[in-house]
Design a protein around this motif. Sequence first.
Motif, mmCIF file in Angstrom:
data_model
loop_
_atom_site.group_PDB
_atom_site.id
_atom_site.type_symbol
_atom_site.label_atom_id
_atom_site.label_comp_id
_atom_site.label_asym_id
_atom_site.label_seq_id
_atom_site.Cartn_x
_atom_site.Cartn_y
_atom_site.Cartn_z
ATOM 1 N N GLN A 97 50.257 35.857 33.487
ATOM 2 C CA GLN A 97 51.376 35.270 32.761
ATOM 3 C C GLN A 97 52.693 35.439 33.522
ATOM 4 O O GLN A 97 53.523 34.529 33.565
ATOM 5 N N GLU A 98 52.878 36.614 34.122
ATOM 6 C CA GLU A 98 54.088 36.843 34.907
ATOM 7 C C GLU A 98 54.143 35.922 36.117
ATOM 8 O O GLU A 98 55.195 35.387 36.475
ATOM 9 N N ASN A 99 52.980 35.698 36.754
ATOM 10 C CA ASN A 99 52.944 34.782 37.897
ATOM 11 C C ASN A 99 53.260 33.362 37.483
ATOM 12 O O ASN A 99 53.964 32.629 38.194
ATOM 13 N N GLU A 100 52.742 32.942 36.321
ATOM 14 C CA GLU A 100 53.025 31.597 35.824
ATOM 15 C C GLU A 100 54.514 31.429 35.546
ATOM 16 O O GLU A 100 55.102 30.399 35.870
ATOM 17 N N ARG A 101 55.125 32.441 34.927
ATOM 18 C CA ARG A 101 56.554 32.365 34.649
ATOM 19 C C ARG A 101 57.366 32.282 35.936
ATOM 20 O O ARG A 101 58.342 31.533 36.026
ATOM 21 N N ALA A 102 56.950 33.039 36.940
ATOM 22 C CA ALA A 102 57.657 33.027 38.212
ATOM 23 C C ALA A 102 57.577 31.648 38.867
ATOM 24 O O ALA A 102 58.557 31.146 39.429
ATOM 25 N N LEU A 103 56.383 31.005 38.791
ATOM 26 C CA LEU A 103 56.227 29.670 39.364
ATOM 27 C C LEU A 103 57.082 28.650 38.624
ATOM 28 O O LEU A 103 57.713 27.780 39.241
ATOM 29 N N LYS A 104 57.123 28.753 37.286
ATOM 30 C CA LYS A 104 57.950 27.842 36.510
ATOM 31 C C LYS A 104 59.419 27.991 36.872
ATOM 32 O O LYS A 104 60.146 26.998 37.006
ATOM 33 N N ASN A 105 59.866 29.226 37.035
ATOM 34 C CA ASN A 105 61.259 29.444 37.417
ATOM 35 C C ASN A 105 61.549 28.860 38.783
ATOM 36 O O ASN A 105 62.604 28.302 39.035
ATOM 37 N N LEU A 106 60.571 29.012 39.692
ATOM 38 C CA LEU A 106 60.744 28.483 41.042
ATOM 39 C C LEU A 106 60.863 26.970 41.018
ATOM 40 O O LEU A 106 61.722 26.380 41.674
#
Length: 199
Positions: free
Chosen positions: A185-194
């Motif tokens: 979930q943290e990785n998904e959030r990071a990708l969305k922010n990117l």
Amino acid sequence: MLREEFIEDIADWEDLLSFCEEHFIDTCCNIYCQYDAYNQIISRIDNAINYDNYTWEDIRDDLNDISSGCEYYLDEGGLCFTDISDDFEQWKGDVLDLCDNEGIWDGECEEDETDNESFLPTEEPESELTQADTDSFNEMMRTVGVLVESLGDEIGRAAETKEEFEAAYKKAEELQKQKEMREEQENERALKNLFSLAL
């Protein structure tokens, strides 16, 4: 690295393990810090149950032989992990002898080595454990502690039945899965922010 630099600068286990990894020396390949050793133990328990036909009594007895709270362990196979925290100088001496015999030390061809440095792959820094990771791991170990009071002398005394062991281990597995889901979930959030920054 020069021989003298090794003697002076390699001052602890972390330095020694990094040196061995950098120079592809397998002398210390079975040495783990506490965190990595405990992860190995959890993984080995799963293999012991599913593939090696261990009984819960076998696992309990093996865990009972593992000292708890040690900084570094030697993996001797299976569920056998030995405390070597105080044996640093001995292992450093073994690596020193190997490097002497294999001619690993720098100094003789410094010019050539400098020319080749640009072709060496750069190492990516290892990601540091977050507090959440540490807390999750500690909780997992406490859950295993429902079965065993610690990974030391008291291991196994709290396990009266096979059912208690399986319940504790199942809980540990669930916590590990929860940790992995949080990381995803943290990785998904990071990708969305990117992606949002790129738009």
